[in-house]
Design an enzyme around this catalytic site. Structure first.
Site, mmCIF file in Angstrom:
data_model
loop_
_atom_site.group_PDB
_atom_site.id
_atom_site.type_symbol
_atom_site.label_atom_id
_atom_site.label_comp_id
_atom_site.label_asym_id
_atom_site.label_seq_id
_atom_site.Cartn_x
_atom_site.Cartn_y
_atom_site.Cartn_z
ATOM 1 N N ARG A 183 -27.914 26.220 19.619
ATOM 2 C CA ARG A 183 -27.367 26.832 20.826
ATOM 3 C C ARG A 183 -28.402 26.729 21.949
ATOM 4 N NH1 ARG A 183 -26.107 32.355 20.690
ATOM 5 N NH2 ARG A 183 -24.820 31.910 22.503
ATOM 6 N N SER A 210 -29.146 28.692 24.358
ATOM 7 C CA SER A 210 -29.925 29.917 24.626
ATOM 8 C C SER A 210 -31.119 30.045 23.690
ATOM 9 C CB SER A 210 -29.028 31.152 24.502
ATOM 10 O OG SER A 210 -28.044 31.126 25.503
ATOM 11 N N LEU A 211 -30.969 29.597 22.428
ATOM 12 C CA LEU A 211 -32.095 29.632 21.496
ATOM 13 C C LEU A 211 -33.048 28.466 21.740
ATOM 14 C CD1 LEU A 211 -30.335 30.809 18.248
ATOM 15 C CD2 LEU A 211 -32.098 32.013 19.511
ATOM 16 N N ARG A 224 -33.875 27.382 24.511
ATOM 17 C CA ARG A 224 -34.714 27.804 25.631
ATOM 18 C C ARG A 224 -35.801 28.779 25.200
ATOM 19 N NH1 ARG A 224 -30.697 27.230 30.619
ATOM 20 N NH2 ARG A 224 -29.141 26.000 29.520
ATOM 21 N N THR A 283 -27.141 24.983 5.259
ATOM 22 C CA THR A 283 -28.569 25.284 5.316
ATOM 23 C C THR A 283 -29.107 24.863 6.674
ATOM 24 O OG1 THR A 283 -28.916 25.099 2.927
ATOM 25 C CG2 THR A 283 -30.840 24.749 4.327
ATOM 26 N N LEU A 284 -29.825 25.773 7.314
ATOM 27 C CA LEU A 284 -30.417 25.533 8.630
ATOM 28 C C LEU A 284 -31.919 25.308 8.462
ATOM 29 C CD1 LEU A 284 -28.613 28.422 10.521
ATOM 30 C CD2 LEU A 284 -27.984 26.002 10.539
ATOM 31 N N GLU A 285 -32.450 24.294 9.139
ATOM 32 C CA GLU A 285 -33.883 23.995 9.112
ATOM 33 C C GLU A 285 -34.481 24.578 10.390
ATOM 34 O OE1 GLU A 285 -32.993 19.686 7.019
ATOM 35 O OE2 GLU A 285 -33.082 19.895 9.197
#
Length: 200
Positions: A105, A107-108, A110, A131-133
């Site tokens: 996203r 916003s993240l 940034r 799974t998120l890295e």
């Protein structure tokens, strides 16, 4: 063709595309994507004095990973330079004629938080949590709250449905994963494993 919000809603209503739970479609469905939320489980690599991690040794990978489960109301603090594996709160099911792209996203971004290093695709036929890295490329710690919208999923329609979609028929090693999963590269064919699809 990339699916619009109307296309996504139609596929969700038809039931061949699944994002579950989708608690707030009005908020989570964007013009051409679906926002996914952060789960409570994280895998952190221990900072130990080791020469390297051998990708072909699943036992060795597991030795250097610890699981953290964040309590309700608490945050996970992602420090500068950290790399951890997180998970989406939602479970997805991608039909054989769609390819899903995992994106961060804005916003993240940034805040210098990225959600994937290389694993930005969900193949046709994939089922499970994602799974998120997670990495913090900035100079200040960032608090990540389970339940916050952490990533977005876009969908590209294939010209024809995949003949051999992701799944057990091709030995896909992350099908139906629940929570963040450490690397299973040791199962790959080139390392002597039984993995049928060397691209996973």
């Amino acid at each position: 063709m990339i699916l619009s919000d109307a296309d996504i809603l139609e596929r969700l209503e038809d039931g061949d595309l699944v994002v579950d739970p989708l608690d707030d479609p009005e908020l989570q469905i964007q013009p051409a994507s679906v926002d996914l939320r952060l789960g409570r489980e994280f895998l952190e690599f221990r900072r130990t004095n080791i020469p390297c991690i051998h990708p072909n040794s699943e036992r060795e990978v597991d030795e250097y990973v610890t699981e953290t489960v964040v309590d309700d109301g608490d945050d996970f603090i992602l420090h500068p330079g950290d790399f951890v594996l997180g998970t989406t709160y939602e479970r997805v099911e991608i039909p054989a004629d769609l390819l899903a792209h995992v994106e961060g996203r804005s916003s993240l971004g940034r805040l210098a938080v990225v959600v994937h290093a290389t694993a930005g695709l969900c193949d046709p036929g994939y089922r499970g949590q994602i799974t998120l890295e997670l990495s913090n490329l900035g100079s200040a710690p960032v608090a990540l709250t389970p339940g916050m919208r952490i990533s977005q999923l876009t969908f590209t329609e294939l010209k024809t449905a995949a003949e051999r979609p992701y799944g057990s028929d091709r030995g896909s090693k992350y099908q139906d994963q629940d929570g963040p999963q450490a690397s299973r590269i040791g199962n790959d064919h080139e390392f002597g494993g039984d993995q049928l699809d060397p691209r996973d």
